[in-house]
Design a protein around this motif. Sequence first.
Motif, PDB file in Angstrom:
ATOM      1  N   ASP A 133      50.370 -51.343 -32.961  1.00 44.62           N
ATOM      2  CA  ASP A 133      49.052 -51.898 -32.651  1.00 44.62           C
ATOM      3  C   ASP A 133      48.464 -52.661 -33.829  1.00 44.62           C
ATOM      4  OD1 ASP A 133      49.290 -50.804 -30.175  1.00 44.62           O
ATOM      5  OD2 ASP A 133      48.155 -48.971 -30.670  1.00 44.62           O
ATOM      6  N   CYS A 134      48.647 -52.137 -35.033  1.00 45.91           N
ATOM      7  CA  CYS A 134      48.076 -52.815 -36.203  1.00 45.91           C
ATOM      8  C   CYS A 134      48.739 -54.172 -36.424  1.00 45.91           C
ATOM      9  CB  CYS A 134      48.203 -51.936 -37.440  1.00 45.91           C
ATOM     10  SG  CYS A 134      49.898 -51.511 -37.875  1.00 45.91           S
ATOM     11  N   CYS A 135      50.060 -54.248 -36.178  1.00 52.82           N
ATOM     12  CA  CYS A 135      50.753 -55.534 -36.328  1.00 52.82           C
ATOM     13  C   CYS A 135      50.289 -56.532 -35.271  1.00 52.82           C
ATOM     14  CB  CYS A 135      52.258 -55.322 -36.229  1.00 52.82           C
ATOM     15  SG  CYS A 135      52.960 -54.370 -37.605  1.00 52.82           S
ATOM     16  N   SER A 136      50.062 -56.047 -34.057  1.00 49.49           N
ATOM     17  CA  SER A 136      49.597 -56.943 -32.989  1.00 49.49           C
ATOM     18  C   SER A 136      48.225 -57.522 -33.316  1.00 49.49           C
ATOM     19  CB  SER A 136      49.541 -56.181 -31.664  1.00 49.49           C
ATOM     20  OG  SER A 136      50.822 -55.699 -31.312  1.00 49.49           O
ATOM     21  N   GLU A 137      47.341 -56.684 -33.838  1.00 49.16           N
ATOM     22  CA  GLU A 137      46.014 -57.181 -34.216  1.00 49.16           C
ATOM     23  C   GLU A 137      46.116 -58.194 -35.347  1.00 49.16           C
ATOM     24  OE1 GLU A 137      43.641 -53.843 -35.184  1.00 49.16           O
ATOM     25  OE2 GLU A 137      43.559 -53.055 -33.125  1.00 49.16           O
ATOM     26  N   HIS A 138      47.024 -57.906 -36.303  1.00 52.71           N
ATOM     27  CA  HIS A 138      47.197 -58.834 -37.422  1.00 52.71           C
ATOM     28  C   HIS A 138      47.733 -60.184 -36.936  1.00 52.71           C
ATOM     29  CE1 HIS A 138      47.581 -59.986 -41.581  1.00 52.71           C
ATOM     30  NE2 HIS A 138      48.892 -60.231 -41.430  1.00 52.71           N
ATOM     31  N   ILE A 139      48.694 -60.148 -36.021  1.00 45.87           N
ATOM     32  CA  ILE A 139      49.253 -61.393 -35.479  1.00 45.87           C
ATOM     33  C   ILE A 139      48.200 -62.162 -34.692  1.00 45.87           C
ATOM     34  CG2 ILE A 139      50.928 -62.306 -33.827  1.00 45.87           C
ATOM     35  CD1 ILE A 139      52.807 -60.035 -34.658  1.00 45.87           C
ATOM     36  N   GLN A 140      47.367 -61.446 -33.948  1.00 45.74           N
ATOM     37  CA  GLN A 140      46.313 -62.103 -33.172  1.00 45.74           C
ATOM     38  C   GLN A 140      45.303 -62.796 -34.087  1.00 45.74           C
ATOM     39  OE1 GLN A 140      44.268 -59.465 -30.539  1.00 45.74           O
ATOM     40  NE2 GLN A 140      43.105 -61.094 -29.536  1.00 45.74           N
ATOM     41  N   LYS A 141      44.944 -62.146 -35.187  1.00 46.63           N
ATOM     42  CA  LYS A 141      44.019 -62.762 -36.138  1.00 46.63           C
ATOM     43  C   LYS A 141      44.633 -64.003 -36.771  1.00 46.63           C
ATOM     44  CE  LYS A 141      41.464 -58.561 -37.344  1.00 46.63           C
ATOM     45  NZ  LYS A 141      41.105 -57.613 -38.435  1.00 46.63           N
ATOM     46  N   LEU A 142      45.942 -63.917 -37.095  1.00 43.68           N
ATOM     47  CA  LEU A 142      46.609 -65.084 -37.673  1.00 43.68           C
ATOM     48  C   LEU A 142      46.632 -66.250 -36.689  1.00 43.68           C
ATOM     49  CD1 LEU A 142      49.633 -63.443 -39.557  1.00 43.68           C
ATOM     50  CD2 LEU A 142      47.605 -64.500 -40.559  1.00 43.68           C
ATOM     51  N   ASN A 143      46.878 -65.951 -35.411  1.00 45.76           N
ATOM     52  CA  ASN A 143      46.877 -67.016 -34.402  1.00 45.76           C
ATOM     53  C   ASN A 143      45.500 -67.664 -34.277  1.00 45.76           C
ATOM     54  OD1 ASN A 143      49.589 -66.704 -33.749  1.00 45.76           O
ATOM     55  ND2 ASN A 143      49.164 -65.125 -32.202  1.00 45.76           N
ATOM     56  N   GLN A 144      44.458 -66.850 -34.345  1.00 40.18           N
ATOM     57  CA  GLN A 144      43.108 -67.402 -34.289  1.00 40.18           C
ATOM     58  C   GLN A 144      42.824 -68.297 -35.491  1.00 40.18           C
ATOM     59  OE1 GLN A 144      40.497 -64.040 -33.926  1.00 40.18           O
ATOM     60  NE2 GLN A 144      41.018 -63.661 -31.765  1.00 40.18           N
ATOM     61  N   GLN A 145      43.256 -67.860 -36.670  1.00 39.77           N
ATOM     62  CA  GLN A 145      43.045 -68.672 -37.863  1.00 39.77           C
ATOM     63  C   GLN A 145      43.816 -69.983 -37.787  1.00 39.77           C
ATOM     64  OE1 GLN A 145      44.050 -66.226 -41.215  1.00 39.77           O
ATOM     65  NE2 GLN A 145      42.300 -64.837 -40.946  1.00 39.77           N
ATOM     66  N   VAL A 146      45.041 -69.922 -37.265  1.00 42.91           N
ATOM     67  CA  VAL A 146      45.837 -71.145 -37.112  1.00 42.91           C
ATOM     68  C   VAL A 146      45.167 -72.106 -36.139  1.00 42.91           C
ATOM     69  CG1 VAL A 146      48.022 -72.051 -36.248  1.00 42.91           C
ATOM     70  CG2 VAL A 146      48.017 -70.057 -37.746  1.00 42.91           C
ATOM     71  N   SER A 147      44.601 -71.562 -35.052  1.00 41.89           N
ATOM     72  CA  SER A 147      43.909 -72.408 -34.079  1.00 41.89           C
ATOM     73  C   SER A 147      42.697 -73.086 -34.701  1.00 41.89           C
ATOM     74  CB  SER A 147      43.491 -71.564 -32.877  1.00 41.89           C
ATOM     75  OG  SER A 147      42.783 -72.338 -31.943  1.00 41.89           O
ATOM     76  N   VAL A 148      41.937 -72.330 -35.496  1.00 37.42           N
ATOM     77  CA  VAL A 148      40.772 -72.915 -36.164  1.00 37.42           C
ATOM     78  C   VAL A 148      41.200 -73.986 -37.157  1.00 37.42           C
ATOM     79  CG1 VAL A 148      38.846 -72.420 -37.716  1.00 37.42           C
ATOM     80  CG2 VAL A 148      39.351 -70.863 -35.835  1.00 37.42           C
ATOM     81  N   MET A 149      42.280 -73.733 -37.892  1.00 38.68           N
ATOM     82  CA  MET A 149      42.766 -74.718 -38.863  1.00 38.68           C
ATOM     83  C   MET A 149      43.219 -75.997 -38.167  1.00 38.68           C
ATOM     84  SD  MET A 149      44.876 -72.182 -41.427  1.00 38.68           S
ATOM     85  CE  MET A 149      45.553 -73.548 -42.356  1.00 38.68           C
ATOM     86  N   ARG A 150      43.858 -75.857 -37.012  1.00 41.15           N
ATOM     87  CA  ARG A 150      44.281 -77.052 -36.277  1.00 41.15           C
ATOM     88  C   ARG A 150      43.082 -77.894 -35.851  1.00 41.15           C
ATOM     89  NH1 ARG A 150      48.991 -74.538 -32.295  1.00 41.15           N
ATOM     90  NH2 ARG A 150      50.645 -74.423 -33.886  1.00 41.15           N
ATOM     91  N   LYS A 151      42.033 -77.232 -35.388  1.00 45.35           N
ATOM     92  CA  LYS A 151      40.833 -77.966 -34.988  1.00 45.35           C
ATOM     93  C   LYS A 151      40.191 -78.672 -36.177  1.00 45.35           C
ATOM     94  CE  LYS A 151      39.689 -75.042 -31.019  1.00 45.35           C
ATOM     95  NZ  LYS A 151      38.676 -74.125 -30.416  1.00 45.35           N
ATOM     96  N   GLU A 152      40.149 -77.984 -37.325  1.00 45.43           N
ATOM     97  CA  GLU A 152      39.565 -78.601 -38.515  1.00 45.43           C
ATOM     98  C   GLU A 152      40.379 -79.813 -38.962  1.00 45.43           C
ATOM     99  OE1 GLU A 152      36.772 -77.988 -39.955  1.00 45.43           O
ATOM    100  OE2 GLU A 152      36.245 -76.305 -38.660  1.00 45.43           O
ATOM    101  N   ILE A 153      41.710 -79.686 -38.914  1.00 38.96           N
ATOM    102  CA  ILE A 153      42.569 -80.813 -39.294  1.00 38.96           C
ATOM    103  C   ILE A 153      42.364 -81.982 -38.339  1.00 38.96           C
ATOM    104  CG2 ILE A 153      44.979 -81.557 -39.462  1.00 38.96           C
ATOM    105  CD1 ILE A 153      45.657 -78.742 -40.460  1.00 38.96           C
ATOM    106  N   LYS A 154      42.196 -81.675 -37.048  1.00 40.58           N
ATOM    107  CA  LYS A 154      41.967 -82.723 -36.055  1.00 40.58           C
ATOM    108  C   LYS A 154      40.653 -83.452 -36.325  1.00 40.58           C
ATOM    109  CE  LYS A 154      42.117 -83.369 -31.043  1.00 40.58           C
ATOM    110  NZ  LYS A 154      42.204 -82.671 -29.734  1.00 40.58           N
ATOM    111  N   ASN A 155      39.607 -82.688 -36.653  1.00 40.88           N
ATOM    112  CA  ASN A 155      38.322 -83.308 -36.970  1.00 40.88           C
ATOM    113  C   ASN A 155      38.413 -84.160 -38.232  1.00 40.88           C
ATOM    114  OD1 ASN A 155      37.120 -82.076 -34.767  1.00 40.88           O
ATOM    115  ND2 ASN A 155      36.487 -80.276 -35.938  1.00 40.88           N
ATOM    116  N   LEU A 156      39.154 -83.676 -39.233  1.00 37.80           N
ATOM    117  CA  LEU A 156      39.327 -84.459 -40.454  1.00 37.80           C
ATOM    118  C   LEU A 156      40.064 -85.758 -40.178  1.00 37.80           C
ATOM    119  CD1 LEU A 156      40.216 -81.669 -43.066  1.00 37.80           C
ATOM    120  CD2 LEU A 156      38.138 -83.037 -42.965  1.00 37.80           C
ATOM    121  N   ARG A 157      41.031 -85.714 -39.271  1.00 35.28           N
ATOM    122  CA  ARG A 157      41.744 -86.944 -38.919  1.00 35.28           C
ATOM    123  C   ARG A 157      40.795 -87.966 -38.302  1.00 35.28           C
ATOM    124  NH1 ARG A 157      47.285 -84.502 -36.145  1.00 35.28           N
ATOM    125  NH2 ARG A 157      48.338 -83.933 -38.101  1.00 35.28           N
ATOM    126  N   TYR A 158      39.893 -87.499 -37.427  1.00 40.19           N
ATOM    127  CA  TYR A 158      38.923 -88.411 -36.824  1.00 40.19           C
ATOM    128  C   TYR A 158      38.023 -89.036 -37.885  1.00 40.19           C
ATOM    129  CZ  TYR A 158      40.179 -86.674 -32.175  1.00 40.19           C
ATOM    130  OH  TYR A 158      40.844 -86.364 -31.028  1.00 40.19           O
TER     131      TYR A 158
END
Length: 254
Positions: free
Chosen positions: A6-31
């Motif tokens: 369970d702890c690994c699953s929560e850690h992976i979920q948090k990492l996925n959320q951070q990656v999603s936020v980073m992708r959005k920020e990179i997309k905004n920077l490109r604009y």
Amino acid sequence: MEPPCDCCSEHIQKLNQQVSVMRKEIKNLRYVVTAVSRMSCCQEEKATATAAASPASPQTTLEQASISGIIQTTPIGFISSCFAMKNGTPRQPTVCGPSRAELRIQQNIFNNPQHALLGLQHFSYVWIIFLFHKNGQLSCKAKVKPPRLNGQRVGVYSTRSPHRPNALGLTLARLDKIESDDRAGFQFLRSTDEAASAIRGILSADPRSVYRRTRCKDRLFFFTLDTADVTCWFGEDFAEVLQVRPVQSHMKSY
């Protein structure tokens, strides 16, 4: 292979959320980078065109501008409507028939701007090409989500989105009437000629009090006419208007 705890699953979920936020920020920077690059290119090309030594004919200049992709336009007027904000503004004019808008023609385009409107009163409808100058964004997307497609993405050129490379629009408007803007911001007076006549009438009657006429050395006099503050000077057998400006605080009396 054992399933993750369970702890690994929560850690992976948090990492996925951070990656999603980073992708959005990179997309905004490109604009943002794309918009800044466009602005810098336009400024460089404009500076190069200004620094040209030999003047060219209007036809050659327009041809060169069309090839380079930069065409300068001059707004002939500005539109104001009963919708002050974009929220709630109908996408189609037929949705709200009683709505009205006003197009004010710029006075500095022609020496006699009223001549440009001669004959227009014979038409019922006019085509208006306009610019979305209050978009608030310099960037645009190739795909957008129109409000009535339930989240479906389509190409920007197949929609009415104002966020496009050239933020131009075309509308068919019904022409109600054509009026000359001669009120100059007055509330009760109907024209500048009527205001000038009213000022002459007031000054000819010498509205100063007996005390100001006989005792005061200062010959300046102030009074308010409609929505204008008038400053005048009384000399020997004459009166001169020095300044006419909008009132700073218009007081209403009941």
